[in-house]
Design a protein around this motif. Structure first.
Motif, PDB file in Angstrom:
ATOM      1  N   VAL A  13       0.656  -1.320  -0.017  1.00 59.73           N
ATOM      2  CA  VAL A  13       0.066  -0.070   0.006  1.00 59.73           C
ATOM      3  C   VAL A  13       0.810   1.356  -0.157  1.00 59.73           C
ATOM      4  CG1 VAL A  13      -1.546   1.330   1.533  1.00 59.73           C
ATOM      5  CG2 VAL A  13      -1.687  -1.090   0.895  1.00 59.73           C
ATOM      6  N   LEU A  14       1.953   1.342   1.008  1.00 58.87           N
ATOM      7  CA  LEU A  14       2.802   2.324   0.948  1.00 58.87           C
ATOM      8  C   LEU A  14       3.371   2.484  -0.284  1.00 58.87           C
ATOM      9  CD1 LEU A  14       4.026   4.561   2.495  1.00 58.87           C
ATOM     10  CD2 LEU A  14       5.856   2.861   3.060  1.00 58.87           C
ATOM     11  N   ALA A  78      13.783   4.504  -4.245  1.00 62.10           N
ATOM     12  CA  ALA A  78      13.486   5.114  -3.131  1.00 62.10           C
ATOM     13  C   ALA A  78      14.391   6.052  -2.382  1.00 62.10           C
ATOM     14  CB  ALA A  78      12.852   4.227  -2.206  1.00 62.10           C
ATOM     15  N   ALA A  79      15.563   5.628  -2.372  1.00 60.62           N
ATOM     16  CA  ALA A  79      16.919   6.367  -1.849  1.00 60.62           C
ATOM     17  C   ALA A  79      16.766   7.397  -2.779  1.00 60.62           C
ATOM     18  CB  ALA A  79      18.079   5.218  -1.892  1.00 60.62           C
ATOM     19  N   ALA A 117      11.704   4.879   4.176  1.00 65.54           N
ATOM     20  CA  ALA A 117      11.065   3.753   4.610  1.00 65.54           C
ATOM     21  C   ALA A 117      11.121   2.555   3.737  1.00 65.54           C
ATOM     22  CB  ALA A 117       9.462   4.033   5.386  1.00 65.54           C
ATOM     23  N   LEU A 118      10.957   2.777   2.506  1.00 69.07           N
ATOM     24  CA  LEU A 118      10.858   1.730   1.537  1.00 69.07           C
ATOM     25  C   LEU A 118      12.288   1.763   0.905  1.00 69.07           C
ATOM     26  CD1 LEU A 118       7.895   3.011  -0.844  1.00 69.07           C
ATOM     27  CD2 LEU A 118       7.926   1.042   0.539  1.00 69.07           C
ATOM     28  N   ALA A 119      13.091   2.699   1.054  1.00 64.79           N
ATOM     29  CA  ALA A 119      14.607   2.387   0.826  1.00 64.79           C
ATOM     30  C   ALA A 119      15.337   1.115   1.795  1.00 64.79           C
ATOM     31  CB  ALA A 119      15.348   3.634   0.703  1.00 64.79           C
ATOM     32  N   GLY A 124       9.015  -5.239  -0.860  1.00 65.42           N
ATOM     33  CA  GLY A 124       8.161  -6.557  -0.230  1.00 65.42           C
ATOM     34  C   GLY A 124       7.811  -7.482  -1.472  1.00 65.42           C
ATOM     35  N   ARG A 125       6.854  -8.499  -0.738  1.00 66.91           N
ATOM     36  CA  ARG A 125       6.624  -9.881  -1.451  1.00 66.91           C
ATOM     37  C   ARG A 125       6.003  -9.553  -2.740  1.00 66.91           C
ATOM     38  NH1 ARG A 125       4.905 -13.851   3.346  1.00 66.91           N
ATOM     39  NH2 ARG A 125       7.139 -13.890   4.289  1.00 66.91           N
TER      40      ARG A 125
END
Length: 144
Positions: A13-14, A78-79, A117-119, A124-125
């Motif tokens: 979701v994020l 993301a970074a 946060a994603l970096a 995810g799966r």
């Protein structure tokens, strides 16, 4: 729902929501404001090398947003987007205070924190990264 499913759902979701917002901002810089208009705005805001940074930022936000939605090279993208938001924070928004309606940094801070946060977590799966790099023993597993 177990913790693993909740975590998978939360990251997905994020990632998709953040990707959508970045892609929308990149698209806006290309179509609504145009690159020339974005360059002029960056110059007025004091962004260094606006003629180069404006098209780079627009491309990063558009392509990076799409990459986040799909979960492609998520940690790297993301970074880069987090660094982009650090630049926006210090170069443009910090002096205006918190609230966005006064040109402040609240949206930039939230987008940057979510990108960071994603970096840190990865895609995810439910992602292309997982399909490409998620095998056990893969030397590129850090990308998954």
């Amino acid at each position: 729902m177990n913790q693993s499913r909740l975590t998978t759902t939360a990251i997905t979701v994020l990632r998709v929501a953040l990707g959508f917002l970045f892609a929308a901002h990149g698209w806006q810089k290309f179509t609504e404001w145009t690159i020339a208009g974005t360059q002029a705005a960056f110059t007025q805001m004091g962004v260094p090398a606006a003629n180069v940074s404006a098209p780079f930022v627009a491309g990063l936000e558009l392509a990076g947003g799409i990459a986040l939605i799909l979960g492609v090279l998520t940690r790297l993208v993301a970074a880069l987007l987090a660094v982009n938001m650090i630049g926006a924070f210090f170069l443009v928004h910090a002096s205006a205070g918190v609230f966005a309606d006064k040109g402040g940094y609240e949206l930039v801070l939230l987008l940057g924190a979510a990108a960071l946060a994603l970096a840190l977590t990865g895609a995810g799966r439910v992602s292309v990264d997982r399909v490409l790099f998620g095998r056990k023993g893969s030397k590129l597993a850090v990308l998954a």
